[in-house]
Design a protein around this motif. Structure first.
Motif, PDB file in Angstrom:
ATOM      1  N   GLY A 293      41.697  17.440  27.383  1.00  0.00           N
ATOM      2  CA  GLY A 293      42.833  17.718  28.080  1.00  0.00           C
ATOM      3  C   GLY A 293      42.255  17.140  29.020  1.00  0.00           C
ATOM      4  N   PRO A 294      43.086  17.012  30.474  1.00  0.00           N
ATOM      5  CA  PRO A 294      42.352  16.275  31.605  1.00  0.00           C
ATOM      6  C   PRO A 294      42.147  17.102  32.442  1.00  0.00           C
ATOM      7  CG  PRO A 294      45.006  16.688  31.867  1.00  0.00           C
ATOM      8  CD  PRO A 294      44.930  17.382  30.202  1.00  0.00           C
ATOM      9  N   VAL A 295      41.226  16.224  33.977  1.00  0.00           N
ATOM     10  CA  VAL A 295      40.267  17.273  34.368  1.00  0.00           C
ATOM     11  C   VAL A 295      40.637  17.888  35.370  1.00  0.00           C
ATOM     12  CG1 VAL A 295      38.762  17.088  36.696  1.00  0.00           C
ATOM     13  CG2 VAL A 295      38.688  15.535  34.651  1.00  0.00           C
ATOM     14  N   LEU A 296      40.673  19.085  35.819  1.00  0.00           N
ATOM     15  CA  LEU A 296      41.860  20.593  36.239  1.00  0.00           C
ATOM     16  C   LEU A 296      41.671  20.281  37.115  1.00  0.00           C
ATOM     17  CD1 LEU A 296      41.680  23.256  33.679  1.00  0.00           C
ATOM     18  CD2 LEU A 296      43.854  21.509  34.205  1.00  0.00           C
ATOM     19  N   GLY A 297      42.413  20.650  38.842  1.00  0.00           N
ATOM     20  CA  GLY A 297      42.065  21.021  40.389  1.00  0.00           C
ATOM     21  C   GLY A 297      43.313  20.160  40.637  1.00  0.00           C
ATOM     22  N   GLY A 298      42.891  20.331  42.648  1.00  0.00           N
ATOM     23  CA  GLY A 298      43.818  19.888  42.979  1.00  0.00           C
ATOM     24  C   GLY A 298      44.457  18.468  43.437  1.00  0.00           C
ATOM     25  N   PRO A 299      45.389  18.361  43.685  1.00  0.00           N
ATOM     26  CA  PRO A 299      46.073  17.361  43.107  1.00  0.00           C
ATOM     27  C   PRO A 299      45.438  16.574  44.260  1.00  0.00           C
ATOM     28  CG  PRO A 299      48.531  18.510  42.894  1.00  0.00           C
ATOM     29  CD  PRO A 299      46.683  19.356  43.459  1.00  0.00           C
ATOM     30  N   GLY A 300      45.142  15.072  43.603  1.00  0.00           N
ATOM     31  CA  GLY A 300      44.033  13.933  44.947  1.00  0.00           C
ATOM     32  C   GLY A 300      42.791  13.951  44.882  1.00  0.00           C
ATOM     33  N   ASP A 301      42.517  15.417  44.560  1.00  0.00           N
ATOM     34  CA  ASP A 301      41.410  15.567  44.537  1.00  0.00           C
ATOM     35  C   ASP A 301      39.903  14.728  42.967  1.00  0.00           C
ATOM     36  OD1 ASP A 301      37.902  16.682  45.095  1.00  0.00           O
ATOM     37  OD2 ASP A 301      38.726  18.285  44.735  1.00  0.00           O
ATOM     38  N   SER A 302      38.936  14.695  42.697  1.00  0.00           N
ATOM     39  CA  SER A 302      38.252  14.992  41.787  1.00  0.00           C
ATOM     40  C   SER A 302      36.914  15.141  41.875  1.00  0.00           C
ATOM     41  CB  SER A 302      37.298  12.974  42.454  1.00  0.00           C
ATOM     42  OG  SER A 302      36.460  13.019  43.532  1.00  0.00           O
ATOM     43  N   VAL A 303      36.243  15.684  40.761  1.00  0.00           N
ATOM     44  CA  VAL A 303      35.109  16.097  40.877  1.00  0.00           C
ATOM     45  C   VAL A 303      33.898  15.405  40.468  1.00  0.00           C
ATOM     46  CG1 VAL A 303      36.188  18.527  39.974  1.00  0.00           C
ATOM     47  CG2 VAL A 303      35.875  16.656  38.569  1.00  0.00           C
ATOM     48  N   THR A 304      32.343  15.871  40.570  1.00  0.00           N
ATOM     49  CA  THR A 304      31.536  15.219  40.005  1.00  0.00           C
ATOM     50  C   THR A 304      30.396  15.828  39.021  1.00  0.00           C
ATOM     51  OG1 THR A 304      31.029  14.340  41.965  1.00  0.00           O
ATOM     52  CG2 THR A 304      28.991  13.759  41.338  1.00  0.00           C
ATOM     53  N   VAL A 305      30.683  15.718  38.148  1.00  0.00           N
ATOM     54  CA  VAL A 305      29.510  16.804  37.341  1.00  0.00           C
ATOM     55  C   VAL A 305      28.532  15.758  37.164  1.00  0.00           C
ATOM     56  CG1 VAL A 305      29.265  16.797  34.724  1.00  0.00           C
ATOM     57  CG2 VAL A 305      31.709  16.306  35.474  1.00  0.00           C
ATOM     58  N   ALA A 333      28.589  12.005  36.945  1.00  0.00           N
ATOM     59  CA  ALA A 333      30.044  11.477  36.717  1.00  0.00           C
ATOM     60  C   ALA A 333      31.479  11.895  37.361  1.00  0.00           C
ATOM     61  CB  ALA A 333      30.279  12.059  35.123  1.00  0.00           C
ATOM     62  N   ASP A 334      31.894  10.545  38.371  1.00  0.00           N
ATOM     63  CA  ASP A 334      32.536  11.095  38.916  1.00  0.00           C
ATOM     64  C   ASP A 334      34.015  10.758  38.386  1.00  0.00           C
ATOM     65  OD1 ASP A 334      31.282  11.746  41.110  1.00  0.00           O
ATOM     66  OD2 ASP A 334      30.878   9.334  41.793  1.00  0.00           O
ATOM     67  N   LEU A 335      34.809  12.121  38.000  1.00  0.00           N
ATOM     68  CA  LEU A 335      36.022  12.430  37.063  1.00  0.00           C
ATOM     69  C   LEU A 335      37.000  12.884  38.346  1.00  0.00           C
ATOM     70  CD1 LEU A 335      34.514  14.322  34.166  1.00  0.00           C
ATOM     71  CD2 LEU A 335      34.606  12.139  34.709  1.00  0.00           C
ATOM     72  N   ALA A 369      28.630  19.572  41.093  1.00  0.00           N
ATOM     73  CA  ALA A 369      27.655  19.095  42.579  1.00  0.00           C
ATOM     74  C   ALA A 369      29.384  18.708  43.541  1.00  0.00           C
ATOM     75  CB  ALA A 369      26.351  18.671  42.304  1.00  0.00           C
ATOM     76  N   PRO A 370      29.102  20.148  44.592  1.00  0.00           N
ATOM     77  CA  PRO A 370      28.418  21.019  44.250  1.00  0.00           C
ATOM     78  C   PRO A 370      29.333  22.843  43.915  1.00  0.00           C
ATOM     79  CG  PRO A 370      30.238  20.924  46.144  1.00  0.00           C
ATOM     80  CD  PRO A 370      30.164  19.380  45.801  1.00  0.00           C
ATOM     81  N   GLU A 371      28.307  23.275  43.122  1.00  0.00           N
ATOM     82  CA  GLU A 371      29.370  24.297  42.332  1.00  0.00           C
ATOM     83  C   GLU A 371      30.158  25.233  43.500  1.00  0.00           C
ATOM     84  OE1 GLU A 371      27.824  25.411  38.644  1.00  0.00           O
ATOM     85  OE2 GLU A 371      25.591  25.952  40.681  1.00  0.00           O
ATOM     86  N   ALA A 372      31.655  26.025  42.766  1.00  0.00           N
ATOM     87  CA  ALA A 372      31.986  27.159  42.951  1.00  0.00           C
ATOM     88  C   ALA A 372      33.223  26.552  44.607  1.00  0.00           C
ATOM     89  CB  ALA A 372      31.468  28.506  43.156  1.00  0.00           C
ATOM     90  N   SER A 373      33.409  25.498  44.791  1.00  0.00           N
ATOM     91  CA  SER A 373      33.602  24.884  46.438  1.00  0.00           C
ATOM     92  C   SER A 373      35.223  24.206  45.828  1.00  0.00           C
ATOM     93  CB  SER A 373      32.930  23.677  46.438  1.00  0.00           C
ATOM     94  OG  SER A 373      31.515  24.245  47.353  1.00  0.00           O
TER      95      SER A 373
END
Length: 404
Positions: A293-305, A333-335, A369-373
């Protein structure tokens, strides 16, 4: 006795010496002639995707709590999951510092909420931060369900128009907005939400930030100084701050999780074929994992694994190599939120040490990275998945073996 040579014999002897001298001369510009001067085999580079390399894996949640990090993320997502920032300030008092002592407060004129902003959504939508009055008593047990009943129009005390730059948003709030201020022992608590037509997010510093100042509330008062009324101000920082959101449904069996709040981590144990790991030189290794499924989070945001090498595999709390050191970052990886492409992370610097030391744990830990932010969360298919199990893309060179 000296042997003398003459005539044809001398000529033959001189010719032999000339041939020997020519044979002893080194011609450095002449190329070597195969097969006498070439290795027994030619250099070959192999590039392959190895499946079935993950023997087992596990994931768990709760390593880092959002109230322990330096950022609170406020999310507005009309079609998905929103979050609320909550702050309770240290209590004021009925007196205020003036000169070398304290003098009584006659009246409170107003308050001013001040924040430090890190990031905003890049969606282009205008964002408005809405400040709500909350009851006091917030602590680490406060959940989204505890807060959301107090987020409505009747508790709105101020709004702040946000702009897409790093800055310090602030707003003056009339004292009438907090009718229980005195009975609450001069303590204030606020909830922060975001208003955006198409969704967005905003990140703000918390008291746990090491690079910025967390929320604080400034108070403007009239005080009695020896029979004369003077205007003074003081301020209080946050005694507790965090952000909360509705919990997500648990993933299906066999699905791995990275990120979210509280933070989740995944560890995978890898078994690369000995033909590659023990008898070759690895040039590049890339971990391939399919998103469920797609990466979850705020619209327009990205996550770094981020991936980490494991010193000793004792599960999800294993000691790691390179934590907090950019010079030894193992791979990222930036997603973007909403994307569902296969996740690719360079793990070459994790795999190469496995070739030289069989005692090193052949395990990889994945975390955000970072976690829980943020609300960012990635769900991945595991080795138990019928389709899309993890794999490793490896480029390697077999080592030459000496011929007898």
């Amino acid at each position: 006795m000296i042997e003398r040579r003459s005539g044809p014999a001398v000529i033959a002897w001189l010719a032999t010496l000339a041939l020997l001298a020519a044979a002893c001369q080194e011609t450095v510009t002449a190329p070597g002639a195969c097969p006498n001067f070439c290795p027994p085999a030619q250099l070959e580079v192999f590039d392959t995707v190895v499946t079935g390399v993950v023997e087992r894996e596990e994931w768990g949640r709760g390593f880092i709590l959002p109230q322990r990090v330096g950022t609170m993320q406020i999310v507005a997502d009309p079609a998905g999951r929103s979050s609320v920032g909550v702050v309770q300030f240290f209590p004021f008092s009925d007196s205020i510092a003036s000169g070398t002592g304290f003098i009584p407060v006659q009246s409170v004129d107003s308050f001013k909420l001040e924040l430090e902003q890190f990031r905003l959504s890049a969606t282009g939508d205008s964002l408005v931060l809405v400040v709500h009055r909350l009851p006091i008593g917030l602590d680490s047990s406060t959940s989204y369900n505890d807060v959301v009943p107090f987020i409505d129009d009747s508790t709105e005390v101020a709004t702040i128009a946000l702009i897409d730059t790093v800055g310090n948003p602030s707003v003056v709030i009339p004292v009438a907005a907090f009718p229980a201020y005195v009975t609450d022992s001069f303590t204030l608590a606020v909830g922060l939400t975001l208003r955006a037509d198409s969704g967005g997010f905003a990140d703000f510093a918390t008291q746990e930030s090491s690079v910025a100042v967390g929320p604080f509330m400034r108070r403007y008062v009239t005080a009695d100084s020896a029979g004369t009324s003077i205007v003074l101000e003081d301020s209080r920082s946050g005694a507790f701050d965090t952000f909360v959101a509705p919990p997500l449904p648990d993933p299906a069996a066999g699905i791995l999780v990275v990120g979210g709040i509280p933070s989740a981590r995944t560890i995978v144990r890898v078994a690369i074929p000995p033909k590659i790991l023990d008898s070759s030189d690895v040039v590049r290794a890339t971990l391939l994992m399919v998103l469920d499924g797609p990466v979850l989070g705020g619209p327009g945001d990205s996550v770094t694994v981020r991936t980490f090498a494991v010193r000793a595999d004792v599960g999800l709390k294993s000691p790691l190599f390179g934590v907090g050191q950019d010079s030894v970052t193992r791979g990222v990886a930036d997603l973007p939120v909403g994307s569902a492409d296969t996740m690719r992370i360079d793990i070459t610097r994790i795999v190469i040490p496995w070739q030289n030391d069989s005692s090193v744990a052949r395990s990889i830990l994945l975390g955000l990275a970072p976690e829980a932010s943020s609300l960012g969360e990635v769900r991945l298919r595991s080795s138990q998945s019928t389709a899309g199990a993890p794999a490793i893309h490896i480029t390697y060179v077999p080592r030459f073996l000496e011929q007898p």
